[in-house]
Design a protein around this motif. Structure first.
Motif, PDB file in Angstrom:
ATOM      1  N   TYR A 109      -0.460 -10.955  -6.567  1.00 10.48           N
ATOM      2  CA  TYR A 109      -0.011  -9.607  -6.911  1.00 10.48           C
ATOM      3  C   TYR A 109       0.283  -8.842  -5.633  1.00 10.48           C
ATOM      4  N   ILE A 110       1.360  -8.080  -5.654  1.00  7.10           N
ATOM      5  CA  ILE A 110       1.589  -7.076  -4.614  1.00  7.10           C
ATOM      6  C   ILE A 110       1.346  -5.724  -5.266  1.00  7.10           C
ATOM      7  N   TYR A 111       0.285  -5.063  -4.842  1.00  8.39           N
ATOM      8  CA  TYR A 111      -0.070  -3.757  -5.411  1.00  8.39           C
ATOM      9  C   TYR A 111       0.560  -2.692  -4.513  1.00  8.39           C
ATOM     10  N   CYS A 112       1.700  -2.162  -4.962  1.00  5.93           N
ATOM     11  CA  CYS A 112       2.462  -1.212  -4.145  1.00  5.93           C
ATOM     12  C   CYS A 112       2.542   0.130  -4.849  1.00  5.93           C
ATOM     13  N   ARG A 113       2.344   1.185  -4.088  1.00  2.27           N
ATOM     14  CA  ARG A 113       2.389   2.518  -4.696  1.00  2.27           C
ATOM     15  C   ARG A 113       3.795   2.823  -5.218  1.00  2.27           C
ATOM     16  N   ALA A 114       3.857   3.420  -6.397  1.00  2.00           N
ATOM     17  CA  ALA A 114       5.138   3.707  -7.049  1.00  2.00           C
ATOM     18  C   ALA A 114       5.966   4.708  -6.260  1.00  2.00           C
ATOM     19  N   GLU A 115       5.327   5.431  -5.328  1.00  2.00           N
ATOM     20  CA  GLU A 115       6.058   6.398  -4.499  1.00  2.00           C
ATOM     21  C   GLU A 115       6.926   5.701  -3.450  1.00  2.00           C
ATOM     22  N   TYR A 116       6.916   4.374  -3.430  1.00  2.00           N
ATOM     23  CA  TYR A 116       7.744   3.600  -2.500  1.00  2.00           C
ATOM     24  C   TYR A 116       8.858   2.872  -3.263  1.00  2.00           C
ATOM     25  N   PRO A 117       9.784   3.598  -3.885  1.00  2.00           N
ATOM     26  CA  PRO A 117      10.791   2.933  -4.723  1.00  2.00           C
ATOM     27  C   PRO A 117      11.697   1.975  -3.954  1.00  2.00           C
ATOM     28  N   LEU A 118      12.066   2.321  -2.722  1.00  2.00           N
ATOM     29  CA  LEU A 118      12.943   1.437  -1.954  1.00  2.00           C
ATOM     30  C   LEU A 118      12.217   0.149  -1.570  1.00  2.00           C
ATOM     31  N   ALA A 119      10.952   0.266  -1.203  1.00  2.00           N
ATOM     32  CA  ALA A 119      10.165  -0.923  -0.878  1.00  2.00           C
ATOM     33  C   ALA A 119      10.050  -1.836  -2.092  1.00  2.00           C
ATOM     34  N   ILE A 120       9.809  -1.259  -3.259  1.00  3.23           N
ATOM     35  CA  ILE A 120       9.676  -2.049  -4.488  1.00  3.23           C
ATOM     36  C   ILE A 120      11.009  -2.708  -4.845  1.00  3.23           C
ATOM     37  N   LYS A 121      12.089  -1.972  -4.690  1.00  6.07           N
ATOM     38  CA  LYS A 121      13.413  -2.532  -4.967  1.00  6.07           C
ATOM     39  C   LYS A 121      13.675  -3.759  -4.087  1.00  6.07           C
ATOM     40  N   ARG A 122      13.415  -3.614  -2.787  1.00  3.64           N
ATOM     41  CA  ARG A 122      13.698  -4.716  -1.865  1.00  3.64           C
ATOM     42  C   ARG A 122      12.718  -5.869  -2.046  1.00  3.64           C
ATOM     43  N   LEU A 123      11.488  -5.564  -2.444  1.00  2.00           N
ATOM     44  CA  LEU A 123      10.539  -6.632  -2.754  1.00  2.00           C
ATOM     45  C   LEU A 123      11.025  -7.458  -3.938  1.00  2.00           C
ATOM     46  N   ASN A 124      11.485  -6.785  -4.978  1.00  2.00           N
ATOM     47  CA  ASN A 124      11.980  -7.505  -6.168  1.00  2.00           C
ATOM     48  C   ASN A 124      13.169  -8.391  -5.825  1.00  2.00           C
TER      49      ASN A 124
ATOM     50  N   SER B  48       6.421 -29.963  -2.705  1.00  2.00           N
ATOM     51  CA  SER B  48       5.051 -30.255  -2.264  1.00  2.00           C
ATOM     52  C   SER B  48       4.078 -30.444  -3.413  1.00  2.00           C
ATOM     53  N   GLY B  49       4.492 -30.089  -4.638  1.00  2.00           N
ATOM     54  CA  GLY B  49       3.577 -30.120  -5.771  1.00  2.00           C
ATOM     55  C   GLY B  49       2.756 -28.851  -5.906  1.00  2.00           C
ATOM     56  N   PHE B  50       2.919 -27.929  -4.983  1.00  2.00           N
ATOM     57  CA  PHE B  50       2.177 -26.660  -4.998  1.00  2.00           C
ATOM     58  C   PHE B  50       2.936 -25.630  -5.819  1.00  2.00           C
ATOM     59  N   ASN B  51       2.231 -24.986  -6.758  1.00  2.00           N
ATOM     60  CA  ASN B  51       2.828 -23.976  -7.639  1.00  2.00           C
ATOM     61  C   ASN B  51       2.229 -22.601  -7.340  1.00  2.00           C
ATOM     62  N   PHE B  52       3.089 -21.621  -7.191  1.00  2.00           N
ATOM     63  CA  PHE B  52       2.601 -20.267  -6.909  1.00  2.00           C
ATOM     64  C   PHE B  52       3.709 -19.261  -7.165  1.00  2.00           C
ATOM     65  N   ASP B  53       3.340 -18.117  -7.760  1.00  2.00           N
ATOM     66  CA  ASP B  53       4.310 -17.045  -7.955  1.00  2.00           C
ATOM     67  C   ASP B  53       3.636 -15.692  -7.744  1.00  2.00           C
ATOM     68  N   ILE B  54       4.462 -14.668  -7.565  1.00  2.00           N
ATOM     69  CA  ILE B  54       3.988 -13.322  -7.232  1.00  2.00           C
ATOM     70  C   ILE B  54       4.608 -12.321  -8.189  1.00  2.00           C
ATOM     71  N   GLU B  55       3.829 -11.332  -8.602  1.00  2.00           N
ATOM     72  CA  GLU B  55       4.372 -10.202  -9.368  1.00  2.00           C
ATOM     73  C   GLU B  55       3.955  -8.902  -8.703  1.00  2.00           C
ATOM     74  N   ILE B  56       4.732  -7.868  -8.965  1.00  2.00           N
ATOM     75  CA  ILE B  56       4.462  -6.558  -8.380  1.00  2.00           C
ATOM     76  C   ILE B  56       3.740  -5.681  -9.385  1.00  2.00           C
ATOM     77  N   LYS B  57       2.691  -5.058  -8.948  1.00  2.00           N
ATOM     78  CA  LYS B  57       1.980  -4.066  -9.755  1.00  2.00           C
ATOM     79  C   LYS B  57       2.153  -2.714  -9.071  1.00  2.00           C
ATOM     80  N   GLU B  58       2.746  -1.755  -9.765  1.00  2.00           N
ATOM     81  CA  GLU B  58       2.970  -0.434  -9.190  1.00  2.00           C
ATOM     82  C   GLU B  58       1.756   0.462  -9.412  1.00  2.00           C
ATOM     83  N   GLY B  59       1.216   0.993  -8.314  1.00  2.00           N
ATOM     84  CA  GLY B  59       0.097   1.921  -8.402  1.00  2.00           C
ATOM     85  C   GLY B  59       0.577   3.314  -8.741  1.00  2.00           C
ATOM     86  N   ALA B  60      -0.313   4.106  -9.302  1.00  2.00           N
ATOM     87  CA  ALA B  60       0.073   5.446  -9.769  1.00  2.00           C
ATOM     88  C   ALA B  60      -0.287   6.541  -8.766  1.00  2.00           C
TER      89      ALA B  60
END
Length: 590
Positions: free
Chosen positions: A226-241, A260-272
């Motif tokens: 998870y990337i826990y990013c504050r919602a007040e950073y809309p440009l950062a969230i846009k570029r992360l996505n 490699s057989g390694f599985n991993f994924d990331i999602e963004i959680k916006e903080g309030a």
């Protein structure tokens, strides 16, 4: 034919200063000019000169500041050869020796910020051309998880979120945890007033953070992040996505990463926007959909984190260091820094400094060098009073301690903390009581309310500071303030409450005489606290222009045209507009 690259700083700082019209003008002017590449880039670091445009001709770099669409047109019309007007706008150049910011840039060592201001953060091919994901390939194909952890541990990398805990050791604890599945979290909940380090990295080079997270996941055995990013950073969230989607397309994220057989994924959680969610257990609660409130530790997140499973948490800057370490090796990283604080540190230089911005310096550099050699000293030629480091959780370091080296132990010894990297400069016009009140007001409002010491103690401390700043304080208030600060520090559950008293404790320690002036003399030496100052018109200087009377919001100023005016102190609200407006400096503060 020379290869020409034009870069426009399009981070939040640049956009706020008018970079978008400059970029659009350049795009229009350069249409059809195939020999010129136009790029949007992240924060270049010279924030006080925004909007910024860099011209790179076969590695010969020149950065122009305070750019406008008209100047952009002049730049293109001159075939990128600086005219006299443009030469005055040059702030950095590896070709023009006298460029004003050469020294500032050349004193920095860029590891985390290596690609910020260079690549288009929305194009993964540009990141790859600069070495992105090479460290991931190296880790997956040539190193075991234990070897990755050992490399990070030997590098001496410590958590850049403030606590300074050894990163490799933290990863090791998560690796050794028995429960499955495991998670990793990137704490991008940057909430300190005046701090913009994490935002700038996410906006300028999101792939460095993503790659660091993937390497960490491989090392600790995590399958989801998870990337826990504050919602007040809309440009950062846009570029992360955008960056996450591109990484998936290139098989850097998802199933069977790079075969490699390694599985991993990331999602963004916006903080309030809750400051307390910067504390890792409160952050975990927020990800789980609960109210962001800290819980007692142990168990630590490495044992029981998100969804009760082993979890590793690091902040943006910490993860962004990892690819460089794996790519270049731990020994190369240890070339920078001190015995116990290795590598570099990113700082958001702000406040009364002449040239604020984003800087990255080797650990061990004295504070004085950062402020005067890189930050250009104090704005307006005033005297420096202190440096606030660590934000609301930090403290004021007085001018006499400016030779303190920037490392975890030395900064902590002053009573401040390294924190995530905020560095706010205070000058002689800054009131330490007012500064302490500002930060305590912030932490008091941001308290989750779970602990009585934090919930009530910070409120009582704030009330005392307000009395002192209003000229209603007593000498015994200073002792009570100190006693309360220690109790809040010792009795609070999480880092917010434990560190909230730091601004008060350090200002009491180093500037007690200023507190006493407020209490004993009913005087604010910095002439800041409204209840303790008076605006006075010098009758010999006043020319009777009436500007002050016209701008006064409460009609406290009277006088005839071309005759000296007077201020009715009983009506005056101390807004200061009259002083700012006076063309002959006839109004002073006493």
């Amino acid at each position: 034919m020379a290869k020409i690259t034009v870069r426009v700083g399009m981070a939040s700082c640049g956009l706020a200063s008018g970079a978008e019209p400059v970029y659009k003008e350049l795009k229009k002017l350069l249409e059809g000019k195939n020999e010129v590449i136009l790029k949007q880039v992240g924060c270049i670091g010279l924030c006080s000169y925004e909007p910024l445009v860099e011209v790179d001709i076969d590695g010969k770099r020149t950065i122009y500041g305070d750019m406008t669409p008209a100047l952009a047109q002049e730049l293109v019309n001159s075939s990128f050869s600086p005219t006299q007007t443009l030469r005055e706008k040059v702030v950095y150049s590896n070709e023009i020796e006298e460029a004003p910011e050469n020294r500032r840039m050349n004193k920095q060592v860029r590891i985390v910020l290596a690609n910020c201001g260079i690549i288009d953060p929305e194009r993964i091919d540009e990141a790859i051309s600069r070495g992105a994901y090479k460290a991931l390939a190296k880790a997956l194909k040539t190193m075991s998880p234990e070897e990755v952890i050992d490399e990070v541990y030997r590098s001496g990398l410590r958590g850049r979120g403030g606590a300074g805990f050894p990163t490799g050791l933290k990863w090791k604890f998560t690796r050794q945890a028995k429960e499955e599945p495991k998670y990793i979290i990137c704490n991008a909940d940057e909430g300190d007033p005046g701090a913009f380090m994490d935002r700038s990295v996410l906006e300028g080079d999101p792939h460095a953070v993503i790659e660091g997270m993937i390497i960490c996941a491989y090392a600790v055995g995590a399958s989801h992040g998870y990337i826990y990013c504050r919602a007040e950073y809309p440009l950062a969230i846009k570029r992360l996505n955008i960056a996450l989607n591109q990484a998936r397309q290139e098989n850097f994220l998802g199933s069977d990463i790079l075969g490699s057989g390694f599985n991993f994924d990331i999602e963004i959680k916006e903080g309030a926007g809750a400051f307390v969610c910067g504390e890792e257990t409160a952050l975990i609660a927020s990800i789980e959909g609960k109210r962001g409130m800290p819980r007692p530790r142990p168990p630590f997140p490495a044992e029981s984190g998100v969804w009760g499973k082993p979890t590793n948490i690091n902040n943006v800057e910490t993860y962004a260091n990892v690819p460089w370490i794996i790519r270049h090796g731990a020994n190369e990283f240890t070339r920078y820094g001190t015995e116990r604080s290795k590598g570099t540190k990113v700082f958001a230089l702000a406040g009364k400094v002449a040239k604020g911005g984003l800087v990255e310096v080797p650990m061990g550099m004295p504070i004085r060098e950062v402020i005067f050699d890189i930050g250009g000293g104090i704005a307006g030629g005033k005297d420096i009073k202190a440096v606030q480091m660590g934000g609301p959780s930090g403290g004021c370091i007085p001018s006499r301690l400016l030779d303190t080296p920037i490392d975890y132990e030395s900064i902590t010894a002053t009573g401040a903390i390294m924190g995530s990297g905020g560095m706010i400069v205070l000058d002689e016009t800054s009131c330490v009581v007012d500064v302490a009140k500002f930060f305590l007001n912030f932490t008091q409002r941001e308290s989750c309310g779970k602990c009585p010491f934090c919930r009530i103690g910070t409120k009582r401390m704030l009330e005392i500071l307000e009395r002192i700043s209003e000229g209603k304080g007593k000498m015994e208030d200073l002792d009570l303030l100190y006693e309360l600060a220690l109790q809040v520090k010792e009795g609070s559950l999480c880092g917010l409450g434990q560190t909230a008293p730091n601004p008060v404790l350090t200002t009491l320690k180093y500037f007690r005489e200023e507190y006493e002036a407020h209490v004993k003399d009913r005087r604010c030496p910095a002439k800041v606290c409204p209840s303790l100052i008076h605006y006075v018109i010098d009758s010999e200087k006043c020319i009777g222009c009436t500007r002050c009377a016209r701008i006064c919001p409460v009609s406290a100023i009277t006088g005839k045209v071309r005759e000296p005016h007077e201020i009715d102190d009983s009506k005056c609200v101390r807004c200061g507009q009259c002083k700012q407006t006076c063309p002959v400096s006839a109004i002073s503060v006493e």
